[in-house]
Write a protein that holds these residues in place. Structure first.
Motif, PDB file in Angstrom:
ATOM      1  N   GLN A 199      30.561   0.762  33.708  1.00 30.37           N
ATOM      2  CA  GLN A 199      30.959  -0.064  34.682  1.00 30.37           C
ATOM      3  C   GLN A 199      32.146   0.884  35.564  1.00 30.37           C
ATOM      4  O   GLN A 199      32.711   1.388  34.968  1.00 30.37           O
ATOM      5  CB  GLN A 199      31.492  -1.663  34.333  1.00 30.37           C
ATOM      6  N   TYR A 200      31.708   0.998  37.100  1.00 31.18           N
ATOM      7  CA  TYR A 200      32.741   1.865  37.622  1.00 31.18           C
ATOM      8  C   TYR A 200      32.984   1.100  39.088  1.00 31.18           C
ATOM      9  O   TYR A 200      32.264   0.545  39.472  1.00 31.18           O
ATOM     10  CB  TYR A 200      31.801   2.975  38.084  1.00 31.18           C
TER      11      TYR A 200
ATOM     12  N   SER B 107      38.423   3.147  38.870  1.00 29.04           N
ATOM     13  CA  SER B 107      38.392   2.727  37.405  1.00 29.04           C
ATOM     14  C   SER B 107      36.952   2.437  36.787  1.00 29.04           C
ATOM     15  O   SER B 107      36.165   2.308  37.708  1.00 29.04           O
ATOM     16  CB  SER B 107      39.343   1.266  37.447  1.00 29.04           C
ATOM     17  N   TRP B 108      37.182   2.582  35.330  1.00 28.56           N
ATOM     18  CA  TRP B 108      35.894   2.250  34.660  1.00 28.56           C
ATOM     19  C   TRP B 108      35.866   1.569  33.321  1.00 28.56           C
ATOM     20  O   TRP B 108      37.060   1.554  32.905  1.00 28.56           O
ATOM     21  CB  TRP B 108      35.072   3.698  34.740  1.00 28.56           C
ATOM     22  N   CYS B 109      34.862   1.490  32.878  1.00 21.81           N
ATOM     23  CA  CYS B 109      34.888   0.726  31.602  1.00 21.81           C
ATOM     24  C   CYS B 109      33.526   1.001  30.664  1.00 21.81           C
ATOM     25  O   CYS B 109      32.431   0.843  31.271  1.00 21.81           O
ATOM     26  CB  CYS B 109      34.870  -0.689  31.635  1.00 21.81           C
ATOM     27  N   TRP B 110      33.746   1.380  29.688  1.00 19.38           N
ATOM     28  CA  TRP B 110      32.751   1.697  28.824  1.00 19.38           C
ATOM     29  C   TRP B 110      32.521   0.527  27.738  1.00 19.38           C
ATOM     30  O   TRP B 110      33.491   0.103  27.267  1.00 19.38           O
ATOM     31  CB  TRP B 110      33.002   3.092  27.976  1.00 19.38           C
ATOM     32  N   GLU B 111      31.247   0.184  27.546  1.00 22.63           N
ATOM     33  CA  GLU B 111      30.966  -0.846  26.415  1.00 22.63           C
ATOM     34  C   GLU B 111      29.834  -0.301  25.688  1.00 22.63           C
ATOM     35  O   GLU B 111      28.755   0.018  26.172  1.00 22.63           O
ATOM     36  CB  GLU B 111      30.527  -2.145  27.118  1.00 22.63           C
TER      37      GLU B 111
ATOM     38  N   ASP C 248      37.198   9.092  27.825  1.00 20.59           N
ATOM     39  CA  ASP C 248      37.173   7.911  27.341  1.00 20.59           C
ATOM     40  C   ASP C 248      35.801   7.322  26.593  1.00 20.59           C
ATOM     41  O   ASP C 248      35.948   6.510  25.696  1.00 20.59           O
ATOM     42  CB  ASP C 248      37.311   6.998  28.454  1.00 20.59           C
TER      43      ASP C 248
ATOM     44  N   ARG D 147      34.763  -1.143  23.416  1.00 19.90           N
ATOM     45  CA  ARG D 147      34.959  -1.333  24.954  1.00 19.90           C
ATOM     46  C   ARG D 147      36.332  -0.336  25.220  1.00 19.90           C
ATOM     47  O   ARG D 147      37.363  -0.534  24.569  1.00 19.90           O
ATOM     48  CB  ARG D 147      35.482  -2.803  25.137  1.00 19.90           C
ATOM     49  N   VAL D 148      36.187   0.399  26.209  1.00 23.04           N
ATOM     50  CA  VAL D 148      37.404   1.308  26.497  1.00 23.04           C
ATOM     51  C   VAL D 148      37.592   1.251  27.926  1.00 23.04           C
ATOM     52  O   VAL D 148      36.441   1.673  28.706  1.00 23.04           O
ATOM     53  CB  VAL D 148      37.176   2.774  26.044  1.00 23.04           C
ATOM     54  N   GLU D 149      38.502   1.077  28.608  1.00 22.15           N
ATOM     55  CA  GLU D 149      38.868   1.004  29.946  1.00 22.15           C
ATOM     56  C   GLU D 149      39.435   2.401  30.583  1.00 22.15           C
ATOM     57  O   GLU D 149      40.337   2.817  29.803  1.00 22.15           O
ATOM     58  CB  GLU D 149      39.503  -0.233  30.372  1.00 22.15           C
TER      59      GLU D 149
END
Length: 295
Positions: free
Chosen positions: A63-64, A15-19, A138, A6-8
């Motif tokens: 997620q964005y 903002s975003w988040c990769w899972e 990211d 997981r990287v934010e």
């Protein structure tokens, strides 16, 4: 190979988040869930993932969250007009209810979030490209973390696989050194079977007797099978000590292990050797099951 990363990230208020999640798979399968407007990332994501991994089912989710000030929406008037023209062409069709504006607006792509559009100005385009570049950077960090998680699991699996190979080697040695395989035991076995042949047919020709002796000797000899098992054991240890994707090679090696173990069991004329051979097959099957978990 299983793993999770997981990287934010954030840029200019966005903002975003990769899972990333990885589970076992015979081949490589990449699945992704991207927010609307970020489909252009799919090609780069798939290329990066396939360049990093060879096996496994990898699920990628983005997620964005846009900046708080960018909350507007816009109408894709070109698409809406196309839908209106299509409605006009079919307005006289029987059993077709008139189209409603709210239904047309619900069609995907007609109403677009303003934050997913970089804008038409040079500054807007540049900002949009910078955002995508930061997101991909990211994503590559997340790939690194997923690869590290898979390596850690691989190290644990390598230890377990090494133990299975040691068990296989021990069982092969037990068969090779079993008392029933001594020259005297083999000669006695042949004597007993010859006596049975002569009792069944006292007039058995010498030529036929020689043929039967040769067949019995061949059936009783498993030296070649044991030698090949030793070769496979050495190959398995060599592959387990190497870096890189060796799962497919080890999977093929398991087939060779099974082939030789089956022959040992079919040729065994001693109950204890048969028991060891069956235990050998069980150990090889455990080894094969673990192989499915590595790249």
């Amino acid at each position: 190979m299983t793993g999770f990363a997981r990287v934010e990230g954030a840029l200019a208020g966005d903002s975003w988040c990769w899972e990333l999640k990885s589970v076992n798979g015979r081949g490589l399968e990449v699945r992704m869930r991207l927010p609307s407007g970020f489909e252009r990332l799919e090609r780069d994501i798939r290329a990066s993932a396939s360049g990093r991994f060879a096996r496994g089912s990898i699920n990628i989710q983005l997620q964005y969250q846009p900046a708080a000030t960018e909350t507007g929406y816009r109408i894709n008037r070109a698409l809406l007009q196309t839908l209106l023209d299509l409605v006009a062409e079919h307005e006289s069709a029987p059993n077709l209810a008139p189209a409603r504006l709210d239904g047309l607006l619900a069609v995907r792509g007609v109403v677009e979030a303003a934050e997913n559009d970089a804008g038409d100005s040079d500054a807007g385009v540049e900002a949009g490209e910078a955002r995508l570049a930061a997101m991909l950077a990211d994503f590559n960090v997340a790939l690194d973390r997923l690869a590290e998680a898979r390596r850690e699991e691989g190290a644990r699996l390598a230890e377990a696989l090494g133990q299975h190979v040691d068990e296989i080697a021990l069982l092969v040695a037990q068969v090779r050194n079993h008392a029933s395989r001594t020259p005297e035991a083999l000669r006695q076995r042949l004597r007993d079977q010859i006596a049975a042949l002569l009792d069944a047919n006292a007039a058995l020709p010498e030529e036929r007797l020689a043929q039967e002796l040769a067949m019995l000797a061949t059936k009783a000899d498993i030296a070649e099978e044991l030698d090949r098992l030793d070769t496979h054991i050495a190959a398995a240890r060599d592959l387990l000590g190497k870096d890189g994707p060796n799962g497919r090679r080890l999977d093929f090696l398991c087939q060779e292990f099974n082939r030789e173990a089956n022959t040992v069991c079919s040729k065994a004329f001693d109950g204890e050797v048969t028991r060891i051979g069956l235990e050998l097959k069980v150990t090889i099957d455990r080894f094969r099951e673990q192989i499915q978990n590595i790249e």
